[in-house]
Design a protein around this motif. Structure first.
Motif, PDB file in Angstrom:
ATOM      1  N   GLN A 123     -14.227   5.010 -47.612  1.00 60.62           N
ATOM      2  CA  GLN A 123     -12.958   5.727 -47.655  1.00 60.62           C
ATOM      3  C   GLN A 123     -13.074   7.041 -48.424  1.00 60.62           C
ATOM      4  O   GLN A 123     -12.290   7.961 -48.196  1.00 60.62           O
ATOM      5  N   THR A 124     -14.011   7.141 -49.329  1.00 57.89           N
ATOM      6  CA  THR A 124     -14.192   8.351 -50.144  1.00 57.89           C
ATOM      7  C   THR A 124     -15.660   8.771 -50.126  1.00 57.89           C
ATOM      8  O   THR A 124     -16.337   8.730 -51.158  1.00 57.89           O
ATOM      9  N   PRO A 125     -16.173   9.165 -48.966  1.00 62.23           N
ATOM     10  CA  PRO A 125     -17.600   9.502 -48.892  1.00 62.23           C
ATOM     11  C   PRO A 125     -17.899  10.829 -49.561  1.00 62.23           C
ATOM     12  O   PRO A 125     -17.065  11.736 -49.608  1.00 62.23           O
ATOM     13  N   ASN A 126     -19.089  10.929 -50.098  1.00 61.21           N
ATOM     14  CA  ASN A 126     -19.609  12.200 -50.591  1.00 61.21           C
ATOM     15  C   ASN A 126     -20.986  12.406 -49.973  1.00 61.21           C
ATOM     16  O   ASN A 126     -21.547  11.493 -49.356  1.00 61.21           O
ATOM     17  N   PRO A 127     -21.558  13.601 -50.093  1.00 52.75           N
ATOM     18  CA  PRO A 127     -22.866  13.840 -49.460  1.00 52.75           C
ATOM     19  C   PRO A 127     -23.939  12.845 -49.866  1.00 52.75           C
ATOM     20  O   PRO A 127     -24.776  12.455 -49.048  1.00 52.75           O
ATOM     21  N   ALA A 128     -23.944  12.412 -51.140  1.00 51.40           N
ATOM     22  CA  ALA A 128     -24.961  11.467 -51.586  1.00 51.40           C
ATOM     23  C   ALA A 128     -24.789  10.110 -50.902  1.00 51.40           C
ATOM     24  O   ALA A 128     -25.771   9.486 -50.463  1.00 51.40           O
ATOM     25  N   PHE A 129     -23.558   9.631 -50.792  1.00 43.30           N
ATOM     26  CA  PHE A 129     -23.290   8.353 -50.123  1.00 43.30           C
ATOM     27  C   PHE A 129     -23.702   8.417 -48.660  1.00 43.30           C
ATOM     28  O   PHE A 129     -24.354   7.500 -48.136  1.00 43.30           O
ATOM     29  N   LEU A 130     -23.356   9.505 -47.989  1.00 43.95           N
ATOM     30  CA  LEU A 130     -23.670   9.641 -46.563  1.00 43.95           C
ATOM     31  C   LEU A 130     -25.173   9.738 -46.340  1.00 43.95           C
ATOM     32  O   LEU A 130     -25.698   9.174 -45.382  1.00 43.95           O
ATOM     33  N   VAL A 157     -14.075  -1.094 -37.454  1.00 46.47           N
ATOM     34  CA  VAL A 157     -13.523   0.073 -36.761  1.00 46.47           C
ATOM     35  C   VAL A 157     -12.746   0.954 -37.741  1.00 46.47           C
ATOM     36  O   VAL A 157     -12.849   2.182 -37.704  1.00 46.47           O
ATOM     37  N   VAL A 158     -11.998   0.336 -38.648  1.00 44.54           N
ATOM     38  CA  VAL A 158     -11.260   1.094 -39.661  1.00 44.54           C
ATOM     39  C   VAL A 158     -12.227   1.858 -40.559  1.00 44.54           C
ATOM     40  O   VAL A 158     -12.012   3.044 -40.876  1.00 44.54           O
ATOM     41  N   TYR A 159     -13.306   1.216 -40.999  1.00 46.42           N
ATOM     42  CA  TYR A 159     -14.281   1.881 -41.865  1.00 46.42           C
ATOM     43  C   TYR A 159     -14.919   3.080 -41.161  1.00 46.42           C
ATOM     44  O   TYR A 159     -15.113   4.140 -41.771  1.00 46.42           O
ATOM     45  N   VAL A 160     -15.255   2.891 -39.884  1.00 45.45           N
ATOM     46  CA  VAL A 160     -15.843   4.001 -39.121  1.00 45.45           C
ATOM     47  C   VAL A 160     -14.843   5.146 -39.012  1.00 45.45           C
ATOM     48  O   VAL A 160     -15.193   6.314 -39.203  1.00 45.45           O
ATOM     49  N   LEU A 193     -27.438  -0.081 -39.923  1.00 40.73           N
ATOM     50  CA  LEU A 193     -26.123   0.480 -40.218  1.00 40.73           C
ATOM     51  C   LEU A 193     -25.035  -0.521 -39.867  1.00 40.73           C
ATOM     52  O   LEU A 193     -24.044  -0.670 -40.608  1.00 40.73           O
ATOM     53  N   ARG A 194     -25.209  -1.219 -38.757  1.00 41.40           N
ATOM     54  CA  ARG A 194     -24.229  -2.242 -38.372  1.00 41.40           C
ATOM     55  C   ARG A 194     -24.173  -3.353 -39.413  1.00 41.40           C
ATOM     56  O   ARG A 194     -23.089  -3.801 -39.805  1.00 41.40           O
ATOM     57  N   ASP A 195     -25.341  -3.792 -39.871  1.00 43.42           N
ATOM     58  CA  ASP A 195     -25.381  -4.831 -40.904  1.00 43.42           C
ATOM     59  C   ASP A 195     -24.654  -4.368 -42.165  1.00 43.42           C
ATOM     60  O   ASP A 195     -23.918  -5.144 -42.787  1.00 43.42           O
ATOM     61  N   ARG A 196     -24.866  -3.115 -42.543  1.00 40.57           N
ATOM     62  CA  ARG A 196     -24.220  -2.582 -43.754  1.00 40.57           C
ATOM     63  C   ARG A 196     -22.697  -2.557 -43.575  1.00 40.57           C
ATOM     64  O   ARG A 196     -21.940  -2.961 -44.484  1.00 40.57           O
ATOM     65  N   LEU A 197     -22.230  -2.084 -42.427  1.00 40.26           N
ATOM     66  CA  LEU A 197     -20.792  -2.015 -42.174  1.00 40.26           C
ATOM     67  C   LEU A 197     -20.159  -3.402 -42.197  1.00 40.26           C
ATOM     68  O   LEU A 197     -19.108  -3.610 -42.834  1.00 40.26           O
ATOM     69  N   TYR A 198     -20.774  -4.353 -41.528  1.00 40.78           N
ATOM     70  CA  TYR A 198     -20.191  -5.695 -41.468  1.00 40.78           C
ATOM     71  C   TYR A 198     -20.233  -6.374 -42.835  1.00 40.78           C
ATOM     72  O   TYR A 198     -19.312  -7.132 -43.190  1.00 40.78           O
ATOM     73  N   ALA A 199     -21.273  -6.118 -43.622  1.00 38.93           N
ATOM     74  CA  ALA A 199     -21.337  -6.694 -44.965  1.00 38.93           C
ATOM     75  C   ALA A 199     -20.237  -6.115 -45.851  1.00 38.93           C
ATOM     76  O   ALA A 199     -19.560  -6.845 -46.591  1.00 38.93           O
ATOM     77  N   ASP A 200     -20.028  -4.796 -45.781  1.00 42.20           N
ATOM     78  CA  ASP A 200     -19.011  -4.153 -46.621  1.00 42.20           C
ATOM     79  C   ASP A 200     -17.599  -4.508 -46.170  1.00 42.20           C
ATOM     80  O   ASP A 200     -16.668  -4.547 -46.983  1.00 42.20           O
ATOM     81  N   ALA A 201     -17.411  -4.742 -44.851  1.00 45.42           N
ATOM     82  CA  ALA A 201     -16.075  -5.033 -44.326  1.00 45.42           C
ATOM     83  C   ALA A 201     -15.693  -6.502 -44.471  1.00 45.42           C
ATOM     84  O   ALA A 201     -14.510  -6.840 -44.333  1.00 45.42           O
ATOM     85  N   GLN A 202     -16.669  -7.359 -44.765  1.00 47.37           N
ATOM     86  CA  GLN A 202     -16.399  -8.787 -44.859  1.00 47.37           C
ATOM     87  C   GLN A 202     -15.335  -9.072 -45.920  1.00 47.37           C
ATOM     88  O   GLN A 202     -15.419  -8.598 -47.044  1.00 47.37           O
ATOM     89  N   GLY A 203     -14.319  -9.850 -45.538  1.00 47.19           N
ATOM     90  CA  GLY A 203     -13.282 -10.222 -46.486  1.00 47.19           C
ATOM     91  C   GLY A 203     -12.166  -9.209 -46.624  1.00 47.19           C
ATOM     92  O   GLY A 203     -11.243  -9.413 -47.421  1.00 47.19           O
ATOM     93  N   HIS A 204     -12.223  -8.116 -45.869  1.00 45.53           N
ATOM     94  CA  HIS A 204     -11.186  -7.091 -45.935  1.00 45.53           C
ATOM     95  C   HIS A 204     -10.461  -7.007 -44.587  1.00 45.53           C
ATOM     96  O   HIS A 204     -11.022  -7.316 -43.545  1.00 45.53           O
ATOM     97  N   ALA A 223     -25.206   7.487 -34.895  1.00 45.23           N
ATOM     98  CA  ALA A 223     -25.466   6.082 -35.196  1.00 45.23           C
ATOM     99  C   ALA A 223     -24.169   5.281 -35.291  1.00 45.23           C
ATOM    100  O   ALA A 223     -24.098   4.138 -34.842  1.00 45.23           O
ATOM    101  N   LEU A 224     -23.128   5.883 -35.863  1.00 47.64           N
ATOM    102  CA  LEU A 224     -21.832   5.200 -35.950  1.00 47.64           C
ATOM    103  C   LEU A 224     -21.247   4.951 -34.570  1.00 47.64           C
ATOM    104  O   LEU A 224     -20.661   3.887 -34.306  1.00 47.64           O
ATOM    105  N   PHE A 225     -21.395   5.922 -33.665  1.00 50.62           N
ATOM    106  CA  PHE A 225     -20.923   5.725 -32.293  1.00 50.62           C
ATOM    107  C   PHE A 225     -21.663   4.556 -31.640  1.00 50.62           C
ATOM    108  O   PHE A 225     -21.070   3.765 -30.894  1.00 50.62           O
ATOM    109  N   GLN A 226     -22.959   4.434 -31.921  1.00 53.92           N
ATOM    110  CA  GLN A 226     -23.737   3.335 -31.348  1.00 53.92           C
ATOM    111  C   GLN A 226     -23.309   1.995 -31.946  1.00 53.92           C
ATOM    112  O   GLN A 226     -23.318   0.967 -31.254  1.00 53.92           O
TER     113      GLN A 226
END
Length: 376
Positions: free
Chosen positions: A210-217, A247-250, A227-238, A266-269
């Motif tokens: 929600q608050t990306p910066n160049p270092a995070f990206l 989809v919301v995170y993307v 990348l998919r694994d990271r997204l699903y791990a971070d979105a778990q429980g939310h 990569a996000l589109f994929q």
């Protein structure tokens, strides 16, 4: 009478009515041959399996298949492969994901994703024009009243390309545009324009979806599976569901306007792998800019999260949330939130913006909590 297998396979292929009908015995023999074969069955789209006048299936029950039924063999092979595959998996072994139409749009956007050449000492000027519904409930003369308005706001942020210098942000919130429901009376009161900055550079602040910066990206994987694994791990429980929250995170991270082209691709994929993602409109206009709407309807809360992309440039035009079920004050089909994003490259922050800015002194704690106070 047709067997259940014959009926299901015929229904699965809309072109079966163009072929000579097969008997139940022929369907059953082919199914047995395919399922008992030691080799993987050919999918319906496998051109290499369909070029010969006769197609042979290997295995204990193998026999030559006449040309008139070779398409049916391929269709049945694909059907048998789906039957044999674990529930929820595609033929590739990945989870079943977006529709064919959405996958095509996302592929095209990923291929065309590019960025202008930028140097670290430049700035991204990110103009975000948004809108949202605002509803107020009140009691007047013993009657319960509610009014829902569409409210516009705009933000202009100057973010250092290298993330090493403070950001300047101009806010222009709360401009009431039109009343959606309810009677006369209350309407949102617009706030004044303000410009804010701090002593901290983006890379000194905690980064997130929600608050990306160049270092995070920069640290996010570009490999689609990782990348998919990271997204699903971070979105778990939310959120209402993990698929919906991905989809919301993307949408959240793309809305920042900071995502570089390789990560956008990569996000589109990744979106291609999310179940329920589909094309909602092949020609949607968001504040005058034309794009394609990609969305996933969340059955739990009755909303549809949409992103609008221009496949020819791989750019995010914006995103919006649509109510697919009516609620108090908001009928079905109402756009609940809408954001248009435009990113341009500039050499410096305008002097007038710097002069008018309110400065805050902020400290980043060890627990990633930011505390700020006004500069003396």
């Amino acid at each position: 009478m047709r067997s259940e297998l014959t009926t299901k396979v015929a229904a699965a292929d809309p072109a079966t009515h163009l072929q000579m009908p097969l008997s139940d015995r022929e369907w059953q023999e082919m199914a047995q041959a395919i399922m008992s074969s030691g080799t993987a069955p050919a999918a319906a789209g496998d051109a290499g399996a369909l070029v010969a006048d006769r197609l042979t299936i290997t295995g204990p029950s193998a026999r030559a298949i006449p040309r008139r039924v070779r398409r049916s063999v391929a269709v049945l092979a694909a059907a048998c492969a789906l039957i044999a595959a674990p529930v929820g998996l595609s033929l590739t072994g990945r989870p079943a994901g977006a529709s064919v139409a959405a996958a095509g749009v996302l592929d095209t956007a990923a291929i065309h994703a590019t960025d202008p050449p930028a140097s670290g000492d430049q700035y991204w000027k990110i103009t975000t024009t948004g809108g949202h519904t605002a509803t107020r409930h009140e009691t007047r003369n013993a009657s319960d009243l509610s009014s829902t308005w569409w409210v516009l706001d705009r933000t202009i942020a100057y973010v250092a390309v290298d993330g090493a210098r403070p950001t300047y942000t101009e806010w222009a919130p709360g401009i009431s545009q039109r009343q959606l429901t309810g009677g006369p009376g209350w309407s949102p009161v617009p706030g004044g324009t303000s410009i804010e900055t701090t002593n901290l550079a983006p890379n000194e602040l905690p980064g997130g979806w929600q608050t990306p910066n160049p270092a995070f990206l920069a640290a996010l994987p570009r490999d689609v599976d990782h990348l998919r694994d990271r997204l699903y791990a971070d979105a778990q429980g939310h959120g209402s569901s993990v698929d919906g929250e991905v989809v919301v995170y993307v949408a959240d991270v793309l809305r920042s306007g900071l995502v570089p082209a390789d990560l956008r691709a990569a996000l589109f994929q990744v979106l291609k792998t999310v179940p329920g993602v589909d094309v909602t409109s092949r020609a949607v206009t968001l504040q005058g800019q034309l794009g394609v709407g990609i969305a996933r309807t969340e059955p739990v809360n009755g909303t549809r999260q949409e992103i609008m992309v221009d496949p020819s440039t791989g750019l995010l035009i914006g995103e919006r949330t649509v109510a697919v079920e009516g609620t108090s004050g908001v009928p079905a089909g109402t756009v609940v939130t809408e954001t248009r994003v435009r990113t341009t490259l500039v050499n410096e922050i305008p002097a007038a913006t710097k002069d008018a800015a309110h400065h805050a002194i902020c400290t980043a704690g060890a627990d990633s909590v930011i505390t700020c106070s006004k500069a003396p």
